[in-house]
Each structure stands twice: as structure tokens, then as C-alpha cells.
Write an enzyme that holds these catalytic residues in place. Structure first.
Site, mmCIF file in Angstrom:
data_model
loop_
_atom_site.group_PDB
_atom_site.id
_atom_site.type_symbol
_atom_site.label_atom_id
_atom_site.label_comp_id
_atom_site.label_asym_id
_atom_site.label_seq_id
_atom_site.Cartn_x
_atom_site.Cartn_y
_atom_site.Cartn_z
ATOM 1 N N TRP A 102 -72.540 -1.245 -105.647
ATOM 2 C CA TRP A 102 -71.914 -2.512 -105.257
ATOM 3 C C TRP A 102 -72.479 -3.050 -103.955
ATOM 4 O O TRP A 102 -72.619 -4.263 -103.771
ATOM 5 C CB TRP A 102 -70.392 -2.370 -105.212
ATOM 6 N N ASP A 172 -66.411 -4.745 -98.129
ATOM 7 C CA ASP A 172 -65.911 -4.819 -99.502
ATOM 8 C C ASP A 172 -64.961 -3.637 -99.697
ATOM 9 O O ASP A 172 -65.390 -2.492 -99.787
ATOM 10 C CB ASP A 172 -67.095 -4.732 -100.477
ATOM 11 N N LYS A 196 -57.867 -3.094 -109.134
ATOM 12 C CA LYS A 196 -57.826 -1.644 -108.909
ATOM 13 C C LYS A 196 -56.461 -1.245 -108.334
ATOM 14 O O LYS A 196 -55.678 -0.588 -109.005
ATOM 15 C CB LYS A 196 -58.953 -1.197 -107.980
HETATM 16 N N1 PMP Z 1 -67.115 -4.375 -105.385
HETATM 17 C C1 PMP Z 1 -66.647 -3.198 -105.840
HETATM 18 C C2 PMP Z 1 -66.590 -2.038 -104.905
HETATM 19 C C3 PMP Z 1 -66.208 -3.086 -107.161
HETATM 20 O O1 PMP Z 1 -65.762 -1.908 -107.613
HETATM 21 C C4 PMP Z 1 -66.273 -4.221 -108.017
HETATM 22 C C5 PMP Z 1 -65.788 -4.190 -109.444
HETATM 23 N N2 PMP Z 1 -65.782 -3.008 -110.076
HETATM 24 C C6 PMP Z 1 -66.781 -5.409 -107.504
HETATM 25 C C7 PMP Z 1 -67.188 -5.451 -106.187
HETATM 26 C C8 PMP Z 1 -66.898 -6.639 -108.359
HETATM 27 O O2 PMP Z 1 -65.642 -7.220 -108.504
HETATM 28 P P1 PMP Z 1 -65.380 -8.475 -109.446
HETATM 29 O O3 PMP Z 1 -65.646 -8.029 -110.845
HETATM 30 O O4 PMP Z 1 -63.939 -8.817 -109.203
HETATM 31 O O5 PMP Z 1 -66.286 -9.560 -109.011
#
Ligand code: PMP
Length: 359
Positions: A102, A172, A196
Site C-alpha cells: 500500500w 495511511d 476494516k
Molecule cells: N491502504 C491500506 C493500508 C489498505 O489496506 C487499503 C485497502 N485494503 C487501501 C489503502 C485502499 O483502500 P480503498 O480500497 O478504500 O481505496
């Protein structure tokens, strides 16, 4: 009722009392003869919900009064772009610490918009550890330093925040927010998608310091404009009313569990149980450096990968769902967010024991 234990990385389990309350209120919310989904976001009932939920989140996280709390849409992915676009000047550098999938994604989005610099990348460590701070290559002009508190795929968690100190921290916290106390005052901006620990997908929490919000240029498009969204109480346009309502119930539930200290105690116990079992067995393995192991996402492998499919199939038959690791990493992954009860982790550990015995 036959509810499964959902170990998936998100959308994840929601607390049962929250789902029950939502069910009970679905057709007639607050005696208003309609559901919250059908009610006006400008009406008094929803505005009160919005204000109360913000206060509840502030209380849970001890958010300083001068920080803004926003309920946005677009997921964490929209924040990947909004942050560099609105918190850094066009020629200004932005620093990214990459400790997994991520962080890499956030960095590659930033690179489309601003001079992005990778401070350090844990790829050479297999994303099983965090590069030592002495080896970071930081930029003197950096608008901020971005990192991912919990790498959902790789199962790596950074807590407490790094003491880098040369630029505001932007983080994040999608898969860690509300799982333990955090020192909000040490951050310039924190963001987290909901699916989550917060609620259903569709609402994204952003917590931003007064210094950073002042950087947002006046001509920033409205849907990305932290400053204008804050001034409008996150109602610049129609918010995701139902996910926001669900999040408001989750905040109350977290408070009932003893707040973030209570959550942390429970999450540590769950993680200890699962890692303890994995470490005590020759059949299962988790290779993440114990200093950086996540409380939320526990990836593990089987000594015999040809048994992966059988493991997953048998687990599902026993109501243990969503254990397949992300395709980028393989193996298994148990996500044990706030709403995963200890009974779920115990059921998983018993299943793992039995599977190993029969293998
Ligand atoms: N950052 C992290 C740490 C994640 O786990 C996720 C989704 N699994 C995201 C960003 C992306 O999130 P979204 O699908 O809501 O854009």
C-alpha cells in the site's frame, strides 16, 4: 442464525451489536418512519448524528481541538492523490517510506503529481522488516513524510510513529485506526478507509492539523478540498449517510469495549494467541520480524504449499472464511480486526492444530 468468522482483509466483520442495532432501526430510524438511508443529510436528525459521531471519534482518539475531522468518500485511494495534490506545492518534494504494497501504491500515485522521493523501501527485506532510520534518504524540502502504519498484505505494523522530525508525518492508517491508542498530535494528517475497523466501505476518515489544512490552495476542486469540507462539517455535498451512520454505531461500540486501551488489550491478546501458535509449530510460519508484526493482519504459510487449497476449503467448511493470502504474497492471511472476537481466533487456532495433525 449461522454467522461465519470472516478473516478477510476488508470489508471485514462488523460488531454484532452494531449490526443488530442497524437491523432494528432499519425501517424506522429514531421514530421518523424512514431509514437513515432515506433521510435528508441536512435534516436535524442526521446533522446531530454527524456532530455526535465526530465528538465520539475525537474522544476515542483524544484528537486535539484544533485538528479537523472529516468524513470523506473515495476510499484511501482518493487520499493517495489528494494529499500530494493539496499539501505540497507543484515543485515541492514529497517523501515516502515504503514498507509494503500500500505504501508503494501511495508513492506511485504521488509520483504522478509531485516530485516523489522514496526515503527507504523495504522491498530488499522482503517487506518483512522496516529499513533502519539511519539509512533513510530524506529530502530537505519535503512537504511531508508519508508512511503506512499497517501494511495489510504484508502484515507489518509501525507503532509508535517514527521520530523522523524533519517534516510533518502523513499516515495511511486504514488497517490500524481504532485498534489501539495513537498520539494524534504527532501527525500532520491521518487517513483511513472504513472497511476494516470503522464501518462499511464508503466513508473515509481524515484527521488533519491546522498547519496542513492551511496549505490547501483556494482553487482546489471542492471534493478534494480539506479546508472547505471541514468548514462545511463534511457536508459540502451529500455524504455517504449510511456508512457514516454505521461508523457512528461502531464508535459507540468501541467506547463500550473500554475505548482504545480496551481494544488494544484485546487485540494484543488475539495476536499473541495466533502468533504464539504459528511460532510453536513447524508446519506454519510467519516470517515478519517480530518487532514489526501486525496485530491486525497475520500472514502465514504452510510447510507444504500443495495443501493450501485443502486448508482453505476445510476452513470454510468450518465457518472460517477469507483466509486466502493476497495474490501478491500468497499463502494465508488472517485479518483479526477489532470486530473479530477472541472466540474466532481460538476457533482458527484449534482448526490449525487439527489440520496439522491430519496433514
Ligand atoms: N491502504 C491500506 C493500508 C489498505 O489496506 C487499503 C485497502 N485494503 C487501501 C489503502 C485502499 O483502500 P480503498 O480500497 O478504500 O481505496
Amino acid at each position: 442464525m449461522n454467522r461465519i468468522f470472516n478473516f478477510s482483509a476488508g470489508p471485514a466483520n462488523l460488531p454484532l451489536p452494531v449490526l443488530e442495532q442497524a437491523r432494528d432501526e432499519l425501517l424506522d430510524w429514531q421514530g421518523r418512519g424512514l431509514s437513515v438511508m432515506e433521510d435528508s443529510h441536512r435534516g436535524r436528525a442526521f446533522v446531530e448524528l454527524a456532530e455526535r459521531s465526530e465528538q465520539d471519534l475525537r474522544a476515542l482518539l483524544s484528537i486535539p481541538d484544533d485538528y479537523a475531522v472529516l468524513f470523506m468518500q473515495g476510499g484511501a485511494t482518493l487520499q493517495f492523490a489528494t494529499i500530494p495534490m493539496t499539501l505540497a506545492k507543484p515543485e515541492q518534494g514529497v517523501d515516502y517510506l515504503i514498507t509494503g504494497h500500500w505504501g508503494k501504491k501511495a508513492a506511485s500515485e504521488a509520483a504522478k503529481l509531485r516530485p516523489m522521493r522514496v526515503v527507504a523501501d523495504g522491498e530488499a527485506l522482503g517487506y518483512r522488516s522496516v529499513p533502519a532510520m539511519e539509512d533513510w534518504e530524506t529530502g530537505a524540502d519535503a512537504a511531508y513524510l508519508h508512511y503506512t502504519a499497517n501494511e495489510t498484505l504484508h502484515g507489518l505494523e509501525i507503532d509508535p510513529p517514527p521520530a523522523a522530525g524533519y517534516a510533518p508525518l502523513v499516515c495511511d492508517m486504514s488497517s490500524t485506526l481504532l485498534s489501539r491508542p495513537i498520539p494524534v498530535e504527532r501527525f500532520g494528517l491521518i487517513y483511513a478507509c472504513a472497511q476494516k475497523n470503522i464501518g462499511p466501505a464508503g466513508v473515509t476518515v481524515v484527521i488533519i492539523s491546522p498547519d496542513l489544512i492551511e496549505r490547501v490552495p483556494q482553487d482546489t476542486p471542492l471534493a478534494l478540498n480539506y479546508r472547505k469540507i471541514a468548514a462545511a462539517g463534511s457536508m459540502l455535498n451529500t455524504p455517504a449517510t449510511f456508512p457514516w451512520y454505521m461508523a457512528s454505531l461502531v464508535f459507540r461500540w468501541v467506547a463500550d469495549q473500554g475505548g482504545l486501551a480496551g481494544m488494544a488489550e484485546r487485540n494484543r491478546r488475539k495476536a499473541d494467541l495466533l502468533y504464539g501458535h504459528i511460532d510453536g509449530s513447524d508446519f506454519y510460519a510467519n516470517l515478519v520480524d517480530p518487532n514489526w508484526r501486525s496485530w491486525m493482519n497475520v500472514p502465514f504459510t504452510l510447510a507444504e504449499p500443495s495443501l493450501d487449497a485443502k486448508f482453505l476449503e476445510t476452513a470454510e467448511q468450518q465457518g472460517l472464511y477469507g483466509l486466502k493470502g493476497h495474490r501478491a504474497v500468497g499463502g494465508m492471511r488472517a485479518s483479526i480486526y477489532n470486530a473479530m472476537p477472541e472466540a474466532g481466533v481460538r476457533a482458527l487456532v484449534s482448526f490449525m492444530e487439527e489440520f496439522e495433525r491430519k496433514a
